[in-house]
Design a protein around this motif. Structure first.
Motif, PDB file in Angstrom:
ATOM      1  N   THR A 113      -8.674 -25.869-111.722  1.00  0.00           N
ATOM      2  CA  THR A 113      -7.065 -25.647-111.661  1.00  0.00           C
ATOM      3  C   THR A 113      -6.626 -26.869-112.484  1.00  0.00           C
ATOM      4  O   THR A 113      -5.546 -26.274-112.715  1.00  0.00           O
ATOM      5  N   ILE A 114      -6.939 -27.546-113.277  1.00  0.00           N
ATOM      6  CA  ILE A 114      -6.463 -27.902-114.508  1.00  0.00           C
ATOM      7  C   ILE A 114      -5.989 -26.746-115.366  1.00  0.00           C
ATOM      8  O   ILE A 114      -4.797 -27.275-116.073  1.00  0.00           O
ATOM      9  N   VAL A 115      -7.608 -25.784-115.724  1.00  0.00           N
ATOM     10  CA  VAL A 115      -6.765 -25.220-116.642  1.00  0.00           C
ATOM     11  C   VAL A 115      -5.943 -24.286-116.287  1.00  0.00           C
ATOM     12  O   VAL A 115      -5.168 -24.356-116.494  1.00  0.00           O
ATOM     13  N   LEU A 116      -5.585 -24.003-114.916  1.00  0.00           N
ATOM     14  CA  LEU A 116      -3.733 -22.944-114.624  1.00  0.00           C
ATOM     15  C   LEU A 116      -3.325 -24.242-115.019  1.00  0.00           C
ATOM     16  O   LEU A 116      -1.657 -24.057-115.078  1.00  0.00           O
ATOM     17  N   THR A 117      -3.442 -25.307-114.131  1.00  0.00           N
ATOM     18  CA  THR A 117      -1.930 -26.123-113.509  1.00  0.00           C
ATOM     19  C   THR A 117      -1.147 -27.312-115.140  1.00  0.00           C
ATOM     20  O   THR A 117      -0.680 -27.216-115.722  1.00  0.00           O
ATOM     21  N   ALA A 118      -2.439 -27.151-116.086  1.00  0.00           N
ATOM     22  CA  ALA A 118      -2.080 -27.322-117.101  1.00  0.00           C
ATOM     23  C   ALA A 118      -1.510 -26.221-118.124  1.00  0.00           C
ATOM     24  O   ALA A 118      -0.357 -26.585-118.777  1.00  0.00           O
ATOM     25  N   THR A 119      -1.901 -25.368-118.332  1.00  0.00           N
ATOM     26  CA  THR A 119      -1.445 -24.356-118.958  1.00  0.00           C
ATOM     27  C   THR A 119       0.039 -24.114-118.603  1.00  0.00           C
ATOM     28  O   THR A 119       1.351 -23.847-119.506  1.00  0.00           O
ATOM     29  N   LEU A 120       0.006 -23.616-116.921  1.00  0.00           N
ATOM     30  CA  LEU A 120       1.668 -23.842-116.642  1.00  0.00           C
ATOM     31  C   LEU A 120       2.728 -25.113-116.572  1.00  0.00           C
ATOM     32  O   LEU A 120       3.407 -25.120-116.601  1.00  0.00           O
ATOM     33  N   ALA A 121       2.353 -26.363-116.305  1.00  0.00           N
ATOM     34  CA  ALA A 121       3.206 -27.545-117.126  1.00  0.00           C
ATOM     35  C   ALA A 121       3.154 -27.534-118.402  1.00  0.00           C
ATOM     36  O   ALA A 121       4.396 -28.533-118.772  1.00  0.00           O
ATOM     37  N   SER A 122       2.632 -26.878-119.562  1.00  0.00           N
ATOM     38  CA  SER A 122       2.963 -27.317-120.515  1.00  0.00           C
ATOM     39  C   SER A 122       3.789 -26.135-120.841  1.00  0.00           C
ATOM     40  O   SER A 122       5.425 -26.567-121.685  1.00  0.00           O
ATOM     41  N   ILE A 123       4.122 -25.028-120.171  1.00  0.00           N
ATOM     42  CA  ILE A 123       4.736 -23.746-120.052  1.00  0.00           C
ATOM     43  C   ILE A 123       6.348 -24.527-120.043  1.00  0.00           C
ATOM     44  O   ILE A 123       7.701 -24.305-120.678  1.00  0.00           O
ATOM     45  N   GLY A 124       6.010 -25.338-118.518  1.00  0.00           N
ATOM     46  CA  GLY A 124       7.740 -25.626-118.325  1.00  0.00           C
ATOM     47  C   GLY A 124       7.954 -26.973-119.317  1.00  0.00           C
ATOM     48  O   GLY A 124       9.193 -27.589-118.932  1.00  0.00           O
ATOM     49  N   ALA A 125       7.194 -27.694-119.554  1.00  0.00           N
ATOM     50  CA  ALA A 125       7.472 -29.038-120.274  1.00  0.00           C
ATOM     51  C   ALA A 125       9.076 -28.464-121.297  1.00  0.00           C
ATOM     52  O   ALA A 125       8.828 -27.154-122.090  1.00  0.00           O
ATOM     53  N   ALA A 126       9.919 -29.597-121.390  1.00  0.00           N
ATOM     54  CA  ALA A 126      10.771 -29.191-122.310  1.00  0.00           C
ATOM     55  C   ALA A 126      10.278 -29.744-123.811  1.00  0.00           C
ATOM     56  O   ALA A 126       9.231 -30.760-123.684  1.00  0.00           O
ATOM     57  N   ALA A 127      10.828 -29.359-124.672  1.00  0.00           N
ATOM     58  CA  ALA A 127      10.037 -29.407-126.329  1.00  0.00           C
ATOM     59  C   ALA A 127      11.793 -30.410-126.307  1.00  0.00           C
ATOM     60  O   ALA A 127      11.504 -30.723-127.792  1.00  0.00           O
ATOM     61  N   VAL A 128      11.100 -31.737-125.889  1.00  0.00           N
ATOM     62  CA  VAL A 128      12.137 -33.542-126.190  1.00  0.00           C
ATOM     63  C   VAL A 128      10.412 -34.164-125.972  1.00  0.00           C
ATOM     64  O   VAL A 128       9.520 -34.105-125.589  1.00  0.00           O
ATOM     65  N   PRO A 129      10.910 -35.331-126.411  1.00  0.00           N
ATOM     66  CA  PRO A 129       9.886 -36.620-126.281  1.00  0.00           C
ATOM     67  C   PRO A 129       9.755 -36.851-124.571  1.00  0.00           C
ATOM     68  O   PRO A 129      10.559 -36.740-124.430  1.00  0.00           O
ATOM     69  N   SER A 130       8.279 -36.845-124.771  1.00  0.00           N
ATOM     70  CA  SER A 130       7.792 -37.705-122.850  1.00  0.00           C
ATOM     71  C   SER A 130       7.242 -36.218-122.133  1.00  0.00           C
ATOM     72  O   SER A 130       7.360 -36.283-120.600  1.00  0.00           O
ATOM     73  N   ALA A 131       7.925 -35.255-122.255  1.00  0.00           N
ATOM     74  CA  ALA A 131       7.859 -33.788-121.150  1.00  0.00           C
ATOM     75  C   ALA A 131       7.235 -34.026-120.983  1.00  0.00           C
ATOM     76  O   ALA A 131       6.737 -33.604-119.923  1.00  0.00           O
ATOM     77  N   GLY A 132       5.782 -34.111-121.759  1.00  0.00           N
ATOM     78  CA  GLY A 132       4.512 -33.731-121.439  1.00  0.00           C
ATOM     79  C   GLY A 132       3.997 -34.215-120.458  1.00  0.00           C
ATOM     80  O   GLY A 132       2.869 -33.990-119.336  1.00  0.00           O
ATOM     81  N   LEU A 133       4.566 -35.984-120.292  1.00  0.00           N
ATOM     82  CA  LEU A 133       3.908 -37.220-118.927  1.00  0.00           C
ATOM     83  C   LEU A 133       4.540 -36.566-117.773  1.00  0.00           C
ATOM     84  O   LEU A 133       3.568 -36.990-117.063  1.00  0.00           O
ATOM     85  N   ILE A 134       5.716 -36.287-118.610  1.00  0.00           N
ATOM     86  CA  ILE A 134       6.255 -36.136-117.060  1.00  0.00           C
ATOM     87  C   ILE A 134       5.620 -34.947-116.307  1.00  0.00           C
ATOM     88  O   ILE A 134       4.959 -35.003-114.892  1.00  0.00           O
TER      89      ILE A 134
END
Ligand code: ASP
Length: 468
Positions: A392-413
């Motif tokens: 599940t982490i593989v799937l959601t981390a992939t989607l979450a990284s695609i959805g993350a904006a290209a700005v500081p700390s977006a990945g954390l959110i």
């Protein structure tokens, strides 16, 4: 200083910035640094960001309208997205492998971990009620009765120390979106609005491609003046990047000095912040270094014939150092485009399409980081994640990284979504928050290197890479 290549000057600026920051903290100059030096870092990021949107717009239109065969675009798009997906999933896999092998969470003091586990079970009971899948039950184990009482009465355990409600709201919006929402979001409603909002880069890309294709379809005599204007405007913005980059070493100095000065009052404090999260930070850094020094070069050796990797690094290093200093793939984009086109020899058609898409959706460093961070947080709370949960982490981390904006700390959110997907407490992002800015700088380097590698790979496969 004049004869030094740009990337060397940037490194010097970077190192001087770090040294200065430590002197500034030791001498108590942090207020001065924040008031008088840090603003220049902000100016630098603003300059790059305002150039990024028009540059993407004009370079995509110019690239697409110059294509001899527009049908090629569909194939190029599918290929780009396909390869981006493969590199992102590979990055998550690398992260999961490493974090399961090194087990950074096990380095945390055992008594502390028992308390963490109990607080987690209390949280489960209070909220979702879904029991952890590992069938351990510390709450009703008589062996831990004292600790349970202690944790229950400790207000620190009842509430996270940092308020994350605004971050939760941001992540929640993405999570609850209907399945096709991401396609809907790509289509602009009002192009001026898309251009004005840095978070709507995909809409600008959509508009630019559509505009470029339409330009090819109208009579040539009508299209020519528009294309000439766009090509000219594109040149102007490219020149702007070049001019801004001349001052980059100074700006990078200001950025680094500012970031560290805001983090802590003394050098000892910086080390203190990293100490408790040392095993996690090191695991993550190993993963990120693996991507940069093994994974991408391997792609280069296997798929891009005769690619000199030393040269590749030299060519794109200004973009990498900039990614490190700004923590933003979007702010780095103008420079990534310049490096990939001018230094690497990737054709404008390919670079102007593959890189802006990559800056928005391809974040290998971010997805790797999310995998490592989530499993680390589970480990330090003595929660064993099952194989299904890790998938599940593989799937959601992939989607979450695609959805993350290209700005500081977006990945954390966006990590909130990954934590929730496996039943963990999203408030745990507060635990890794103190070290996040510095690690964000490192993962952004991977994000940008990934984009540059894929652009080179695609150019090579399309016969559009000039190796001279
Ligand atoms: N700062 C990263 C980037 O701009 C995104 C992240 O927070 O991971 O690429």
């Amino acid at each position: 200083m004049k004869k030094l290549p740009l990337h060397v000057k940037i490194i010097i600026g970077l190192i001087l910035g770090i040294i200065y920051a430590f002197i500034s903290s030791a001498m108590g100059w942090n207020e001065f640094t924040i008031n008088w030096i840090d603003p220049f870092g902000t100016i630098f990021i603003r300059l790059l960001k305002f150039i990024a949107v028009p540059l993407v717009l004009f370079s995509i239109i110019s690239g697409v309208s110059g294509l001899s065969d527009v049908t090629k675009l569909g194939r190029l798009g599918a290929k780009t997205l396909g390869i981006y997906l493969i590199t992102t999933v590979s990055a998550v896999a690398v992260g999961l492998l490493l974090v399961n092998m090194i087990k950074p969470g096990d380095y945390i003091d055992n008594d502390q971990r028992v308390k963490n586990r109990i607080s987690y079970e209390l949280w489960v009971n209070e909220t979702t009620g879904v029991k952890p899948k590992d069938n351990k039950d510390f709450l009703s184990d008589p062996k831990y009765a004292d600790v349970v009482a202690e944790v229950t009465n400790d207000p620190d355990y009842a509430a996270p120390k940092t308020d994350i409600s605004d971050k939760m709201a941001a992540a929640e919006q993405t999570k609850d979106a209907p399945p096709l929402q991401f396609i809907v979001d790509m289509v602009p409603e009002n192009i001026i609005e898309s251009i004005a909002n840095n978070k709507l880069m995909l809409q600008v890309i959509f508009f630019a491609i559509f505009f470029g294709v339409t330009l090819v379809l109208i009579p040539q005599d009508k299209a020519k003046p528009v294309i000439d204007f766009i090509n000219g405007a594109n040149e102007v913005f490219l020149k702007m990047v070049e001019l801004v980059m001349k001052a980059a070493p100074f700006f990078v100095f200001a950025l680094l000095a500012g970031v560290i000065a805001k983090m802590a009052d003394s050098p000892a404090e910086v080390f203190e912040i990293f100490k408790g999260l040392g095993s996690y930070s090191i695991t993550l850094l190993i993963g990120l270094a693996f991507m940069i020094f093994v994974f991408y070069p391997l792609i280069g050796v296997v798929f891009i014939k005769k690619l000199d990797y030393k040269k590749f690094f030299r060519n794109i290093s200004p973009a990498q150092f900039l990614a490190f200093s700004t923590s933003s793939s979007a702010a780095t984009l103008p420079v990534t485009m310049e490096c990939v086109e001018e230094n690497m020899g990737v054709s404008k058609n390919i670079a102007s399409f593959v890189l802006p898409v990559g800056a928005t959706v391809n974040m290998d460093g971010t997805s790797l980081y999310q995998a490592v961070a989530v499993v680390f947080l589970a480990q330090m709370h003595m929660v064993d994640l099952s194989l299904a949960q890790q998938l599940t982490i593989v799937l959601t981390a992939t989607l979450a990284s695609i959805g993350a904006a290209a700005v500081p700390s977006a990945g954390l959110i966006m990590m909130i979504i990954v934590l929730q997907s496996v039943g963990l407490n999203p408030a745990w992002i507060a635990i890794i928050f103190p070290v996040d800015r510095i690690l964000d700088m490192c993962r952004t380097v991977v994000n940008v290197t990934g984009d540059a590698t894929v652009a080179t790979l695609i150019a090579s496969s399309e016969g559009e890479l000039n190796k001279d």
